[in-house]
Write an enzyme that holds these catalytic residues in place. Sequence first.
Site, short mmCIF file in Angstrom:
data_model
loop_
_atom_site.label_atom_id
_atom_site.label_comp_id
_atom_site.label_asym_id
_atom_site.label_seq_id
_atom_site.Cartn_x
_atom_site.Cartn_y
_atom_site.Cartn_z
CE LYS A 127 3.42 -73.75 -62.96
NZ LYS A 127 3.64 -72.80 -62.15
CE LYS A 160 8.74 -79.16 -68.40
NZ LYS A 160 9.13 -79.51 -67.16
CE LYS A 168 13.09 -71.64 -60.92
NZ LYS A 168 11.74 -72.39 -60.18
#
Length: 331
Positions: free
Chosen positions: A201, A198, A115
Amino acid sequence: MTSKKQRVFSGIQPSGNLHLGNYLGALKNWVALQDEYENYFCIVDLHAITVPQDPKVLRQKIREVAAIYLASGIDPEKSVVFRQSRVSGHAELAWLLNCVARFGELSRMTQFKDKAQKGGAESASVGLYDYPVLMAADILLYNAHLVPVGEDQRQHLELTRTLARRFNNQHGETFVVPEPMILETGARVMALDDPTSKMSKSSPVQGSYVAILDEPDVIRRKIRRAKTDSGSEVTASPDKPAITNLLDIYAATTSRTVAELEGEYEGRGYGDLKKDLAEAVVEALAPVRERALALLDAPKELDDLLEAGAEKARGAAHRALGDARTKMGLD
Protein backbone atom coordinates in the site's frame (compact mmCIF):
# COMPACT_ATOMS: atom_id res chain seq x y z
CA MET A 1 -21.84 -23.97 29.76
CA THR A 2 -20.04 -22.38 26.81
CA SER A 3 -16.27 -22.12 26.91
CA LYS A 4 -14.71 -18.67 26.80
CA LYS A 5 -13.81 -17.54 23.31
CA GLN A 6 -10.17 -17.23 22.38
CA ARG A 7 -9.00 -13.68 21.79
CA VAL A 8 -7.62 -12.49 18.43
CA PHE A 9 -5.67 -9.26 17.86
CA SER A 10 -4.74 -7.74 14.52
CA GLY A 11 -4.22 -4.32 12.98
CA ILE A 12 -3.35 -2.39 9.84
CA GLN A 13 -1.33 0.81 9.51
CA PRO A 14 -3.16 3.92 8.28
CA SER A 15 -0.51 4.76 5.70
CA GLY A 16 -0.72 4.44 1.93
CA ASN A 17 -3.87 3.01 0.35
CA LEU A 18 -5.51 -0.18 1.59
CA HIS A 19 -5.56 -2.55 -1.37
CA LEU A 20 -6.92 -5.80 -2.72
CA GLY A 21 -4.25 -7.79 -0.87
CA ASN A 22 -5.33 -6.27 2.46
CA TYR A 23 -8.94 -7.13 1.64
CA LEU A 24 -8.35 -10.73 0.51
CA GLY A 25 -5.51 -11.53 2.92
CA ALA A 26 -6.81 -9.81 6.06
CA LEU A 27 -10.19 -8.07 6.09
CA LYS A 28 -12.29 -10.85 4.53
CA ASN A 29 -10.76 -13.31 6.95
CA TRP A 30 -11.29 -11.01 9.95
CA VAL A 31 -14.98 -10.76 9.10
CA ALA A 32 -15.20 -14.57 9.06
CA LEU A 33 -13.65 -14.77 12.56
CA GLN A 34 -16.22 -12.57 14.28
CA ASP A 35 -18.62 -15.19 15.60
CA GLU A 36 -16.00 -17.71 16.69
CA TYR A 37 -13.50 -15.45 18.49
CA GLU A 38 -13.29 -12.34 20.67
CA ASN A 39 -11.64 -9.88 18.28
CA TYR A 40 -9.65 -6.68 18.74
CA PHE A 41 -9.08 -4.98 15.38
CA CYS A 42 -6.81 -1.97 15.69
CA ILE A 43 -5.75 0.90 13.46
CA VAL A 44 -2.05 0.96 14.35
CA ASP A 45 -1.36 4.67 13.99
CA LEU A 46 1.63 4.66 16.37
CA HIS A 47 3.34 2.27 13.97
CA ALA A 48 2.57 4.62 11.07
CA ILE A 49 4.63 7.46 12.59
CA THR A 50 7.83 5.36 12.67
CA VAL A 51 8.37 7.00 9.28
CA PRO A 52 7.53 10.67 8.52
CA GLN A 53 3.83 11.39 7.92
CA ASP A 54 1.89 14.47 6.88
CA PRO A 55 -0.36 15.00 9.96
CA LYS A 56 -3.34 16.12 7.87
CA VAL A 57 -3.07 13.09 5.56
CA LEU A 58 -2.58 10.74 8.53
CA ARG A 59 -5.79 11.96 10.20
CA GLN A 60 -7.69 11.31 6.98
CA LYS A 61 -6.10 7.88 6.50
CA ILE A 62 -7.05 6.83 10.05
CA ARG A 63 -10.70 7.52 9.24
CA GLU A 64 -10.32 5.86 5.84
CA VAL A 65 -9.02 2.63 7.38
CA ALA A 66 -11.84 2.68 9.95
CA ALA A 67 -14.42 3.17 7.19
CA ILE A 68 -12.95 0.28 5.17
CA TYR A 69 -12.93 -1.99 8.24
CA LEU A 70 -16.64 -1.35 8.77
CA ALA A 71 -17.52 -1.43 5.07
CA SER A 72 -15.81 -4.82 4.75
CA GLY A 73 -18.18 -6.25 7.33
CA ILE A 74 -16.39 -5.81 10.65
CA ASP A 75 -19.19 -5.23 13.15
CA PRO A 76 -18.37 -3.00 16.17
CA GLU A 77 -21.08 -4.89 18.09
CA LYS A 78 -19.10 -8.11 17.66
CA SER A 79 -15.50 -6.83 17.49
CA VAL A 80 -13.60 -4.04 19.22
CA VAL A 81 -12.48 -1.52 16.58
CA PHE A 82 -10.20 1.26 17.80
CA ARG A 83 -7.14 3.45 17.29
CA GLN A 84 -3.93 2.27 18.89
CA SER A 85 -2.89 5.79 19.95
CA ARG A 86 -6.12 6.26 21.94
CA VAL A 87 -5.09 3.47 24.34
CA SER A 88 -1.99 4.71 26.16
CA GLY A 89 -1.26 1.21 27.43
CA HIS A 90 0.27 0.29 24.06
CA ALA A 91 3.09 2.82 24.50
CA GLU A 92 3.49 2.12 28.22
CA LEU A 93 3.73 -1.65 27.85
CA ALA A 94 6.14 -1.18 24.93
CA TRP A 95 8.52 0.59 27.32
CA LEU A 96 8.24 -2.19 29.91
CA LEU A 97 8.97 -4.75 27.20
CA ASN A 98 11.89 -2.65 25.92
CA CYS A 99 13.49 -3.37 29.27
CA VAL A 100 13.06 -7.11 28.67
CA ALA A 101 13.98 -7.18 24.96
CA ARG A 102 17.58 -7.57 23.81
CA PHE A 103 19.46 -5.26 21.48
CA GLY A 104 20.73 -8.23 19.49
CA GLU A 105 17.20 -9.54 18.91
CA LEU A 106 16.05 -6.27 17.36
CA SER A 107 19.23 -6.01 15.31
CA ARG A 108 18.33 -9.29 13.61
CA MET A 109 14.88 -8.17 12.45
CA THR A 110 14.96 -8.46 8.66
CA GLN A 111 12.15 -5.97 8.05
CA PHE A 112 14.12 -3.17 9.75
CA LYS A 113 17.18 -4.08 7.71
CA ASP A 114 15.16 -3.95 4.48
CA LYS A 115 13.50 -0.62 5.30
CA ALA A 116 16.66 0.95 6.66
CA GLN A 117 18.61 -0.02 3.53
CA LYS A 118 16.29 2.15 1.43
CA GLY A 119 16.89 5.34 3.40
CA GLY A 120 20.06 4.39 5.25
CA ALA A 121 20.18 2.95 8.77
CA GLU A 122 21.75 6.15 10.13
CA SER A 123 18.66 8.20 9.27
CA ALA A 124 16.08 5.56 10.30
CA SER A 125 14.06 6.46 13.40
CA VAL A 126 14.52 4.63 16.69
CA GLY A 127 10.77 3.97 16.42
CA LEU A 128 11.30 2.00 13.21
CA TYR A 129 14.01 -0.04 14.91
CA ASP A 130 11.80 -0.64 17.96
CA TYR A 131 8.65 -1.34 15.93
CA PRO A 132 8.62 -5.09 16.82
CA VAL A 133 8.52 -4.34 20.57
CA LEU A 134 5.53 -2.05 20.10
CA MET A 135 3.91 -4.82 18.04
CA ALA A 136 4.57 -7.22 20.91
CA ALA A 137 2.94 -4.75 23.31
CA ASP A 138 -0.09 -4.47 21.01
CA ILE A 139 -0.66 -8.22 21.23
CA LEU A 140 0.31 -8.91 24.85
CA LEU A 141 -1.72 -5.96 26.18
CA TYR A 142 -4.87 -7.92 25.32
CA ASN A 143 -3.45 -11.35 26.12
CA ALA A 144 -4.39 -12.42 22.61
CA HIS A 145 -4.28 -16.15 22.00
CA LEU A 146 -4.10 -15.87 18.22
CA VAL A 147 -2.64 -13.36 15.77
CA PRO A 148 -3.48 -13.53 12.04
CA VAL A 149 -0.14 -12.98 10.31
CA GLY A 150 1.40 -13.23 6.88
CA GLU A 151 4.89 -14.55 6.29
CA ASP A 152 6.38 -11.03 6.50
CA GLN A 153 5.29 -10.70 10.15
CA ARG A 154 6.21 -14.19 11.37
CA GLN A 155 9.58 -13.02 12.70
CA HIS A 156 7.96 -10.20 14.67
CA LEU A 157 5.39 -12.57 16.17
CA GLU A 158 8.17 -14.95 17.18
CA LEU A 159 9.81 -12.06 19.03
CA THR A 160 6.47 -11.38 20.76
CA ARG A 161 6.38 -15.00 21.90
CA THR A 162 9.98 -14.77 23.12
CA LEU A 163 9.27 -11.58 25.12
CA ALA A 164 6.12 -13.07 26.67
CA ARG A 165 8.00 -16.20 27.78
CA ARG A 166 10.96 -14.18 29.08
CA PHE A 167 8.72 -11.79 31.04
CA ASN A 168 6.83 -14.76 32.52
CA ASN A 169 10.07 -16.48 33.49
CA GLN A 170 11.54 -13.34 35.07
CA HIS A 171 8.46 -11.95 36.81
CA GLY A 172 5.96 -14.79 37.09
CA GLU A 173 3.08 -15.87 34.84
CA THR A 174 1.71 -12.67 33.30
CA PHE A 175 1.13 -12.92 29.55
CA VAL A 176 -0.50 -15.43 27.24
CA VAL A 177 2.10 -16.66 24.71
CA PRO A 178 0.27 -16.03 21.41
CA GLU A 179 0.11 -18.43 18.50
CA PRO A 180 0.17 -17.47 14.81
CA MET A 181 -3.09 -17.84 12.93
CA ILE A 182 -2.02 -18.55 9.36
CA LEU A 183 -4.81 -17.66 6.95
CA GLU A 184 -4.10 -19.44 3.69
CA THR A 185 -6.89 -18.02 1.52
CA GLY A 186 -5.61 -15.03 -0.40
CA ALA A 187 -2.90 -14.59 2.20
CA ARG A 188 -0.21 -13.44 -0.20
CA VAL A 189 -1.23 -11.17 -3.07
CA MET A 190 1.69 -10.02 -5.20
CA ALA A 191 2.20 -6.73 -7.04
CA LEU A 192 0.60 -6.43 -10.47
CA ASP A 193 3.79 -5.02 -11.98
CA ASP A 194 6.22 -7.35 -10.18
CA PRO A 195 4.89 -10.78 -9.13
CA THR A 196 8.06 -11.41 -7.08
CA SER A 197 7.12 -8.62 -4.63
CA LYS A 198 4.15 -8.46 -2.28
CA MET A 199 1.41 -5.94 -3.15
CA SER A 200 2.25 -2.87 -1.04
CA LYS A 201 0.00 0.00 0.00
CA SER A 202 3.02 2.29 0.24
CA SER A 203 4.27 1.56 -3.29
CA PRO A 204 4.91 4.74 -5.30
CA VAL A 205 3.80 2.85 -8.44
CA GLN A 206 0.00 3.21 -8.64
CA GLY A 207 -0.28 0.37 -11.14
CA SER A 208 1.28 -2.13 -8.74
CA TYR A 209 -1.83 -2.44 -6.58
CA VAL A 210 -5.61 -2.21 -6.76
CA ALA A 211 -6.78 0.13 -4.00
CA ILE A 212 -10.04 -0.77 -2.27
CA LEU A 213 -11.34 2.75 -3.01
CA ASP A 214 -10.28 2.72 -6.69
CA GLU A 215 -13.07 3.48 -9.16
CA PRO A 216 -14.18 0.53 -11.34
CA ASP A 217 -12.55 1.85 -14.52
CA VAL A 218 -9.27 2.39 -12.68
CA ILE A 219 -9.39 -1.24 -11.48
CA ARG A 220 -10.03 -2.47 -15.02
CA ARG A 221 -7.13 -0.43 -16.38
CA LYS A 222 -4.69 -1.62 -13.70
CA ILE A 223 -5.54 -5.28 -14.25
CA ARG A 224 -5.44 -4.89 -18.02
CA ARG A 225 -1.89 -3.52 -17.69
CA ALA A 226 -0.76 -6.17 -15.17
CA LYS A 227 2.44 -7.98 -16.05
CA THR A 228 2.15 -11.38 -17.73
CA ASP A 229 4.57 -14.20 -18.52
CA SER A 230 5.87 -15.53 -21.83
CA GLY A 231 3.72 -18.13 -23.56
CA SER A 232 -0.05 -18.11 -23.71
CA GLU A 233 -1.30 -20.92 -21.47
CA VAL A 234 -3.33 -19.82 -18.45
CA THR A 235 -1.69 -22.09 -15.88
CA ALA A 236 -0.18 -21.63 -12.44
CA SER A 237 3.44 -22.73 -12.19
CA PRO A 238 6.77 -21.52 -10.71
CA ASP A 239 7.95 -20.38 -14.15
CA LYS A 240 4.76 -18.28 -14.57
CA PRO A 241 4.72 -16.08 -11.45
CA ALA A 242 2.62 -13.31 -13.03
CA ILE A 243 -0.18 -15.58 -14.29
CA THR A 244 -0.02 -17.57 -11.03
CA ASN A 245 -0.59 -14.31 -9.14
CA LEU A 246 -3.57 -13.36 -11.31
CA LEU A 247 -5.08 -16.83 -10.87
CA ASP A 248 -4.52 -16.68 -7.10
CA ILE A 249 -6.27 -13.29 -6.94
CA TYR A 250 -9.13 -14.60 -9.07
CA ALA A 251 -9.51 -17.71 -6.89
CA ALA A 252 -9.49 -15.71 -3.63
CA THR A 253 -11.93 -13.13 -5.02
CA THR A 254 -14.47 -15.68 -6.24
CA SER A 255 -13.92 -18.52 -3.70
CA ARG A 256 -13.02 -20.91 -6.52
CA THR A 257 -9.91 -23.05 -6.91
CA VAL A 258 -6.99 -22.29 -9.19
CA ALA A 259 -7.49 -25.73 -10.79
CA GLU A 260 -11.09 -24.84 -11.70
CA LEU A 261 -9.96 -21.59 -13.29
CA GLU A 262 -7.17 -23.31 -15.23
CA GLY A 263 -9.79 -25.64 -16.69
CA GLU A 264 -12.09 -22.77 -17.58
CA TYR A 265 -9.34 -20.88 -19.43
CA GLU A 266 -7.88 -23.87 -21.25
CA GLY A 267 -7.37 -22.82 -24.86
CA ARG A 268 -8.04 -19.17 -24.02
CA GLY A 269 -5.56 -16.33 -23.67
CA TYR A 270 -4.29 -13.90 -21.08
CA GLY A 271 -6.61 -11.17 -22.37
CA ASP A 272 -9.72 -13.19 -21.49
CA LEU A 273 -8.34 -13.93 -18.04
CA LYS A 274 -7.58 -10.28 -17.31
CA LYS A 275 -10.97 -9.07 -18.59
CA ASP A 276 -12.89 -11.54 -16.42
CA LEU A 277 -10.65 -11.02 -13.41
CA ALA A 278 -11.16 -7.25 -13.59
CA GLU A 279 -14.94 -7.68 -13.53
CA ALA A 280 -14.72 -10.10 -10.60
CA VAL A 281 -12.59 -7.64 -8.61
CA VAL A 282 -14.87 -4.70 -9.49
CA GLU A 283 -17.89 -6.72 -8.33
CA ALA A 284 -16.20 -7.76 -5.06
CA LEU A 285 -14.95 -4.28 -4.14
CA ALA A 286 -17.89 -2.13 -5.33
CA PRO A 287 -20.09 -2.58 -2.23
CA VAL A 288 -17.12 -2.06 0.11
CA ARG A 289 -16.11 1.11 -1.72
CA GLU A 290 -19.63 2.54 -1.74
CA ARG A 291 -20.18 1.84 1.95
CA ALA A 292 -16.75 3.23 2.93
CA LEU A 293 -17.32 6.46 1.01
CA ALA A 294 -20.72 6.88 2.70
CA LEU A 295 -19.10 6.41 6.12
CA LEU A 296 -16.39 8.96 5.28
CA ASP A 297 -19.14 11.49 4.64
CA ALA A 298 -19.97 11.31 8.36
CA PRO A 299 -16.55 11.77 10.03
CA LYS A 300 -17.95 12.59 13.49
CA GLU A 301 -19.88 9.30 13.62
CA LEU A 302 -16.72 7.46 12.59
CA ASP A 303 -14.68 9.23 15.27
CA ASP A 304 -17.34 8.50 17.92
CA LEU A 305 -17.36 4.84 16.97
CA LEU A 306 -13.57 4.62 17.22
CA GLU A 307 -13.66 6.35 20.61
CA ALA A 308 -16.28 3.89 21.89
CA GLY A 309 -13.99 1.06 20.73
CA ALA A 310 -11.01 2.65 22.46
CA GLU A 311 -12.99 2.83 25.71
CA LYS A 312 -13.64 -0.93 25.51
CA ALA A 313 -9.98 -1.58 24.62
CA ARG A 314 -8.76 0.52 27.56
CA GLY A 315 -10.86 -1.60 29.90
CA ALA A 316 -9.40 -4.82 28.51
CA ALA A 317 -5.83 -3.47 28.51
CA HIS A 318 -5.96 -2.22 32.10
CA ARG A 319 -5.65 -5.66 33.68
CA ALA A 320 -2.58 -6.90 31.74
CA LEU A 321 -0.76 -3.57 32.06
CA GLY A 322 -1.51 -3.33 35.79
CA ASP A 323 -0.31 -6.89 36.30
CA ALA A 324 2.94 -6.19 34.43
CA ARG A 325 3.56 -2.95 36.37
CA THR A 326 3.00 -4.71 39.70
CA LYS A 327 5.26 -7.62 38.82
CA MET A 328 8.06 -5.20 37.86
CA GLY A 329 7.70 -3.30 41.15
CA LEU A 330 6.13 -0.15 39.70
CA ASP A 331 2.85 -0.50 41.63
